[in-house]
Design a protein around this motif. Structure first.
Motif, PDB file in Angstrom:
ATOM      1  N   LYS A 125     -37.571  25.241 -11.035  1.00  0.00           N
ATOM      2  CA  LYS A 125     -38.358  26.168 -10.232  1.00  0.00           C
ATOM      3  C   LYS A 125     -38.429  25.739  -8.765  1.00  0.00           C
ATOM      4  CE  LYS A 125     -41.234  27.939 -13.964  1.00  0.00           C
ATOM      5  NZ  LYS A 125     -42.598  28.025 -14.547  1.00  0.00           N
ATOM      6  N   VAL A 126     -37.430  26.110  -8.007  1.00  0.00           N
ATOM      7  CA  VAL A 126     -37.552  26.101  -6.559  1.00  0.00           C
ATOM      8  C   VAL A 126     -38.090  27.473  -6.187  1.00  0.00           C
ATOM      9  CG1 VAL A 126     -36.331  25.984  -4.369  1.00  0.00           C
ATOM     10  CG2 VAL A 126     -35.681  24.461  -6.229  1.00  0.00           C
ATOM     11  N   VAL A 127     -39.284  27.514  -5.668  1.00  0.00           N
ATOM     12  CA  VAL A 127     -39.919  28.803  -5.389  1.00  0.00           C
ATOM     13  C   VAL A 127     -39.131  29.573  -4.342  1.00  0.00           C
ATOM     14  CG1 VAL A 127     -42.019  29.913  -4.566  1.00  0.00           C
ATOM     15  CG2 VAL A 127     -42.171  27.898  -6.027  1.00  0.00           C
ATOM     16  N   TRP A 128     -38.799  28.874  -3.263  1.00  0.00           N
ATOM     17  CA  TRP A 128     -38.068  29.547  -2.188  1.00  0.00           C
ATOM     18  C   TRP A 128     -37.537  28.506  -1.219  1.00  0.00           C
ATOM     19  CZ3 TRP A 128     -36.481  34.201  -2.843  1.00  0.00           C
ATOM     20  CH2 TRP A 128     -35.971  34.966  -1.788  1.00  0.00           C
ATOM     21  N   SER A 129     -36.463  28.814  -0.576  1.00  0.00           N
ATOM     22  CA  SER A 129     -35.950  27.959   0.490  1.00  0.00           C
ATOM     23  C   SER A 129     -35.319  28.837   1.547  1.00  0.00           C
ATOM     24  CB  SER A 129     -34.933  26.945  -0.056  1.00  0.00           C
ATOM     25  OG  SER A 129     -33.871  27.613  -0.715  1.00  0.00           O
ATOM     26  N   SER A 130     -35.207  28.265   2.722  1.00  0.00           N
ATOM     27  CA  SER A 130     -34.706  29.057   3.846  1.00  0.00           C
ATOM     28  C   SER A 130     -33.963  28.144   4.809  1.00  0.00           C
ATOM     29  CB  SER A 130     -35.867  29.748   4.576  1.00  0.00           C
ATOM     30  OG  SER A 130     -35.406  30.515   5.662  1.00  0.00           O
ATOM     31  N   LYS A 167     -24.385  35.758  -1.652  1.00  0.00           N
ATOM     32  CA  LYS A 167     -23.852  35.862  -0.295  1.00  0.00           C
ATOM     33  C   LYS A 167     -22.952  34.680  -0.004  1.00  0.00           C
ATOM     34  CE  LYS A 167     -27.981  38.179   1.494  1.00  0.00           C
ATOM     35  NZ  LYS A 167     -29.110  38.096   2.440  1.00  0.00           N
ATOM     36  N   ILE A 168     -21.820  34.937   0.584  1.00  0.00           N
ATOM     37  CA  ILE A 168     -20.994  33.890   1.187  1.00  0.00           C
ATOM     38  C   ILE A 168     -20.574  34.464   2.538  1.00  0.00           C
ATOM     39  CG2 ILE A 168     -18.998  32.366   0.940  1.00  0.00           C
ATOM     40  CD1 ILE A 168     -19.023  32.830  -1.992  1.00  0.00           C
ATOM     41  N   GLU A 169     -21.436  34.309   3.524  1.00  0.00           N
ATOM     42  CA  GLU A 169     -21.220  34.977   4.797  1.00  0.00           C
ATOM     43  C   GLU A 169     -21.556  34.047   5.954  1.00  0.00           C
ATOM     44  OE1 GLU A 169     -23.567  38.476   4.915  1.00  0.00           O
ATOM     45  OE2 GLU A 169     -22.814  39.269   3.015  1.00  0.00           O
ATOM     46  N   ARG A 170     -20.952  34.308   7.075  1.00  0.00           N
ATOM     47  CA  ARG A 170     -21.297  33.588   8.301  1.00  0.00           C
ATOM     48  C   ARG A 170     -22.412  34.347   8.992  1.00  0.00           C
ATOM     49  NH1 ARG A 170     -16.739  31.641  12.182  1.00  0.00           N
ATOM     50  NH2 ARG A 170     -18.637  30.742  13.056  1.00  0.00           N
ATOM     51  N   ILE A 171     -23.612  34.174   8.484  1.00  0.00           N
ATOM     52  CA  ILE A 171     -24.794  34.781   9.084  1.00  0.00           C
ATOM     53  C   ILE A 171     -25.686  33.663   9.591  1.00  0.00           C
ATOM     54  CG2 ILE A 171     -24.720  36.874   7.683  1.00  0.00           C
ATOM     55  CD1 ILE A 171     -26.734  35.573   5.821  1.00  0.00           C
ATOM     56  N   PRO A 172     -26.527  33.923  10.584  1.00  0.00           N
ATOM     57  CA  PRO A 172     -27.287  32.826  11.202  1.00  0.00           C
ATOM     58  C   PRO A 172     -28.447  32.321  10.364  1.00  0.00           C
ATOM     59  CG  PRO A 172     -27.834  34.925  12.231  1.00  0.00           C
ATOM     60  CD  PRO A 172     -26.684  35.184  11.318  1.00  0.00           C
ATOM     61  N   GLU A 173     -28.864  33.057   9.328  1.00  0.00           N
ATOM     62  CA  GLU A 173     -29.942  32.546   8.487  1.00  0.00           C
ATOM     63  C   GLU A 173     -29.865  33.190   7.110  1.00  0.00           C
ATOM     64  OE1 GLU A 173     -33.970  33.727   9.568  1.00  0.00           O
ATOM     65  OE2 GLU A 173     -33.093  35.059  11.071  1.00  0.00           O
ATOM     66  N   CYS A 174     -30.486  32.476   6.152  1.00  0.00           N
ATOM     67  CA  CYS A 174     -30.441  32.944   4.779  1.00  0.00           C
ATOM     68  C   CYS A 174     -31.621  32.351   4.028  1.00  0.00           C
ATOM     69  CB  CYS A 174     -29.128  32.507   4.121  1.00  0.00           C
ATOM     70  SG  CYS A 174     -28.876  33.153   2.451  1.00  0.00           S
ATOM     71  N   SER A 175     -32.128  33.086   3.057  1.00  0.00           N
ATOM     72  CA  SER A 175     -33.224  32.602   2.226  1.00  0.00           C
ATOM     73  C   SER A 175     -32.901  32.891   0.772  1.00  0.00           C
ATOM     74  CB  SER A 175     -34.547  33.285   2.605  1.00  0.00           C
ATOM     75  OG  SER A 175     -34.917  32.983   3.929  1.00  0.00           O
ATOM     76  N   GLY A 176     -33.462  32.096  -0.123  1.00  0.00           N
ATOM     77  CA  GLY A 176     -33.241  32.309  -1.542  1.00  0.00           C
ATOM     78  C   GLY A 176     -33.754  31.156  -2.361  1.00  0.00           C
ATOM     79  N   LYS A 177     -33.623  31.289  -3.678  1.00  0.00           N
ATOM     80  CA  LYS A 177     -34.142  30.262  -4.573  1.00  0.00           C
ATOM     81  C   LYS A 177     -33.147  29.128  -4.788  1.00  0.00           C
ATOM     82  CE  LYS A 177     -37.376  33.126  -7.194  1.00  0.00           C
ATOM     83  NZ  LYS A 177     -37.792  33.565  -8.549  1.00  0.00           N
ATOM     84  N   LYS A 178     -31.869  29.419  -4.646  1.00  0.00           N
ATOM     85  CA  LYS A 178     -30.852  28.406  -4.953  1.00  0.00           C
ATOM     86  C   LYS A 178     -29.847  28.351  -3.810  1.00  0.00           C
ATOM     87  CE  LYS A 178     -31.810  28.754  -9.817  1.00  0.00           C
ATOM     88  NZ  LYS A 178     -31.328  28.886 -11.196  1.00  0.00           N
TER      89      LYS A 178
END
Length: 797
Positions: free
Chosen positions: A191-196, A252-263
């Motif tokens: 349980k990783v609640v969230w990461s960014s 997602k596997i993208e060159r975006i400047p930020e991303c959030s998710g559990k894993k």
């Protein structure tokens, strides 16, 4: 010949001087990293929030729907005999019996990214790497290893809030760094609640990780800076259902400047580790190829903060303003030397290694838990500003109240004051109005029994540690001791004991509450709170309600005051005890050992109990299911690898048999401490095991925190000098020291004979000299007068 001799003696003198100035050479950070020591070998500074170390496996709490016992082996993330390294994470516990942390794992790699960690059996399936023990090394503030699968030399060092990495790749390698925000040492059921994660620019990344592990709601931010520009990157968030297999499908596997998710994972690519070389015409004609030139190592700085990403950036900027790895490494080493030099000893090489390694482990925690600007996340999850103190966390109080915190009152008085004020802030932020029980990272874990913050606070106040408001402290301790919903505390107050049929560990709780109430009683007396003191004085005697005259042991009792039937005094569980049995816990009355002797029938009866404890057999089935206990830490039925009995070897002093304390203490020092990976016979428990060794090597031990006394034992050093904060020194000299001469013949204090079996805190702080005269034969005349024996409550009232 004479000139040669003089030069040799001069060389020896210079070498000894250097050794005293650099005691880090005696520290082995690998001590306790094998089996159940639960220490880690990585880079940290004294009491540093960042503890940057390799993790050698990924263990889930549940495996195939059942509790995974392997979790316990990896409380610190590392096992010495493992053959692979998953990566390097930035937060760890030192020697605990429970796990958490392991934040922000980084591993350098080359080639195609593999975003799952793989397994130790098939490391090539993931991003982990094999390594050889021949390339692994560690010293205080520094760790290094070669990751064989990537041919990368990894080096780590740290400041208080920042982990500093240096990675040297082979020529031509396409250098990449993987950041895993899902990895953790104790991902409770994953349980990783969230990461960014967010790319601030081409060298700086920020983000956070929020988890539900042992700490049920923990949030930690980071700021990661690279020494070179990022040439390419990917931010990856895996679908939750893909967890059971390898990494095949991604959100997602993208060159975006930020991303959030559990894993969430990310990897970053940099220029190859080679500088182009232009061949001369002559070289081209002869076909000569000069060796490639390796570019500078890739360096990474990772700052952490429990407050915010901006807080992490501030920590990064203030503590690591440049990119000189060697300078940070030497600064970390010098910080350790400054702490280790506080006690200089003359002893055998083995004792020096044990002693300074123990000091190293004792000064790892609690850890600083605020940013460089004094902001910290409180127990209420709000952001607070520390006023007049530095905030600390990781309070393993069931373990550390016994010896670690008393050691800190001598060696770290300012930190002790800060730690006490951190506990008081915790109480003020608690919805339960409670002092910490076992707390870390803005969370209360409610682990183990008693309310031993009372012991730590009482001990600091009795020893006149400055900066603690006695009224505030007493208020916090009283509310903790009277909180009705804590662990059968209400029925304890009503009945004077915890009934066996009201909940587990009833005897342990009663005995520990009784001692903690006595500790608060000490402060109530100093504060002249007479009514409160009287109530606590009554509660300090509650241990007597557990004593069964028939068996001569502490025994669980039912609601109706009848003793539990089918009583097994050797059972470590199920008989009202936790992590110990009736023979050990029947001796847990540290505040009134003479009162305990009276219950048992006098000095001889208590001495016989002690003799029996150290000689009787303990069948393996009685402790085999107890994870903290190993056969290496057992003498008879005495278990040194766990804390409940740590004071017991010194109890012979209370019944006029100090030579028996001297014998058993020296045996424990000799047999149960080695500066080797398997050199601890139990969890180090945030430095408690180590603090026991430090005290005992010097020749005294705090049997009863909350008094100003230290009970004398048998030192195994030749000389020691304690360099105190006030500029004074307390010296210890041991005459006729040898492996055979374990018995104390007499003691001198400042040149005058000292007949008592204890010294006081004030004697140490005022400076002076304690001299032990040793022999291979016991002196049975010492300690025969009751006035020469240590404090007991019954003897004082």
């Amino acid at each position: 010949m004479r000139k040669t001799t003089i030069l040799y003696l001069l060389f020896i003198a210079v070498a000894n001087c250097f050794a005293q100035n650099d005691p880090t050479q005696y520290v082995n950070p690998f001590t306790g990293t094998q089996d159940m020591g639960h220490t880690f070998p990585g880079a940290t500074v004294p009491f540093g929030m960042v503890q940057l170390s390799p993790d050698t496996d990924t263990i889930l709490f549940y495996k195939n729907g059942e509790y995974n016992k392997d979790v316990y082996r990896y409380c610190a993330g590392y096992q010495y005999e493992d053959s692979t390294i998953v990566g390097f994470s930035h937060t760890h516990f030192n020697g605990t019996g429970h796990s958490d942390l392991g934040d922000f794992l980084i591993i350098p790699f080359k080639g195609e990214p593999k975003l799952n960690p793989g397994t130790s059996a098939q490391p090539e399936k993931g991003y982990r790497s094999r390594y050889s023990k021949n390339t692994e090394s560690a010293s205080p503030g520094y760790y290094a290893v070669v990751l064989d699968d990537y041919k990368v030399k990894a080096e780590l060092t740290a400041t208080t809030h920042v982990g500093v990495h240096q990675y040297t790749f082979e020529p031509g390698a396409r250098r990449k760094i993987l950041l895993d925000l899902f990895h953790g040492i104790y991902n409770y059921d994953g349980k990783v609640v969230w990461s960014s994660i967010r790319l601030e620019n081409d060298t700086l990344i920020t983000g956070y990780r929020q988890t539900q592990g042992w700490a049920r709601d923990r949030k930690l931010f980071f700021a990661m800076s690279f020494s070179e520009k990022i040439m390419d990157y990917r931010l990856v968030n895996q679908k939750p259902e893909a967890y059971k297999g390898f990494w095949r499908k991604f959100d997602k596997i993208e060159r975006i400047p930020e991303c959030s998710g559990k894993k969430l994972k990310a990897w970053f690519q940099f220029k190859p580790a080679i500088k182009p070389i232009h061949l001369s015409p002559k070289d081209l004609r002869t076909g000569k190829e000069p060796p490639p030139r390796i570019g500078p190592p890739l360096k990474v700085k990772v700052a952490i903060s429990a407050v915010s990403a901006n807080g992490a950036i501030k920590n990064l900027q203030q503590e690591t303003p440049h990119w000189n790895f060697e300078a940070y490494k030497e600064d970390a080493r010098e910080k350790w030397n400054q702490e280790l030099r506080k006690i200089s000893i003359t002893a055998t090489e083995k004792v020096k290694s044990n002693f300074y390694t123990a000091m190293y482990h004792a000064f790892m925690s609690p850890v600083v838990y605020e940013d460089v600007d004094g902001q910290y996340r409180g127990l209420d999850q709000r952001i607070h500003q520390s006023e007049g103190f530095t905030n600390y966390t990781i309070f393993s109080l069931w373990d550390t109240f016994r010896a670690l915190h008393p050691l800190l009152t001598i060696m770290q008085p300012q930190r002790t004051s800060d730690m006490v004020n951190s506990m008081l802030a915790h109480q003020q932020q608690s919805v339960h109005d409670m002092l910490p029980i076992w707390s870390h990272y803005s969370n209360e874990n409610w682990c183990m029994t008693g309310y031993h913050a009372a012991s730590v606070i009482s001990d600091a106040i009795v020893k006149n540690i400055p900066g603690i408001d006695i009224d505030t402290a007493l208020h916090a301790m009283k509310h903790t001791a009277w909180y009705p919903k804590y662990d059968q505390n209400q029925i304890y107050r009503i009945r004077g004991y915890v009934p066996y049929d009201d909940g587990p560990y009833s005897v342990t709780k009663t005995l520990e509450y009784s001692y903690d109430d006595w500790a608060i009683f000490q402060v109530a007396q100093l504060a002249k709170q007479e009514k409160l003191a009287r109530a606590l004085r009554v509660r300090a005697d509650n241990y007597k309600n557990m004593f069964d005259q028939e068996t001569g042991l502490m025994r669980p009792k039912m609601h109706d005051k009848t003793w539990v039937k089918d009583f097994d005094p050797l059972a470590t569980h199920g008989m009202g005890f936790i992590e110990g049995n009736a023979y050990t816990y029947s001796l847990f009355v540290p505040h009134d050992i003479m009162g305990l002797a009276f219950l048992k029938g006098g000095d001889e009866a208590l001495a016989n109990h002690l003799d029996t404890l150290f000689t009787m057999p303990l069948p393996e089935e009685k402790y085999a299911d107890t994870e903290d206990i190993t056969s290496a830490g057992i003498i008879g039925n005495y278990i040194h690898g766990n804390e409940p009995g740590h004071h017991v070897p010194y109890m012979y002093n209370y019944v006029g048999r100090p030579w028996k304390t001297e014998h058993i203490v020296r045996r424990i020092n000799k047999e149960m401490y080695r500066a080797t990976p398997d050199g601890l016979c139990g969890n180090d428990d945030c430095g408690q095991m180590s603090a026991w060794y430090i005290f005992s090597a010097l020749g005294f031990y705090p049997v009863t925190p909350g008094t100003n006394q230290y009970v004398l034992g048998s030192p195994n050093i030749e000389k020691a000098k304690i360099n105190l904060k006030n500029g004074k020194t307390f010296e210890i000299e041991v005459k006729n020291q040898s492996p055979a001469n374990i018995y104390v013949q007499k003691v001198l204090l400042n040149g005058k004979e000292w007949p008592k079996l204890f010294i006081t805190h004030q004697m140490i702080i005022e400076g002076g000299k304690l001299t032990f005269f040793m022999s291979d034969r016991p002196n049975k005349n010492r300690g025969q007068q009751y006035g020469d024996r240590p404090y007991s409550l019954s003897a004082m009232h």
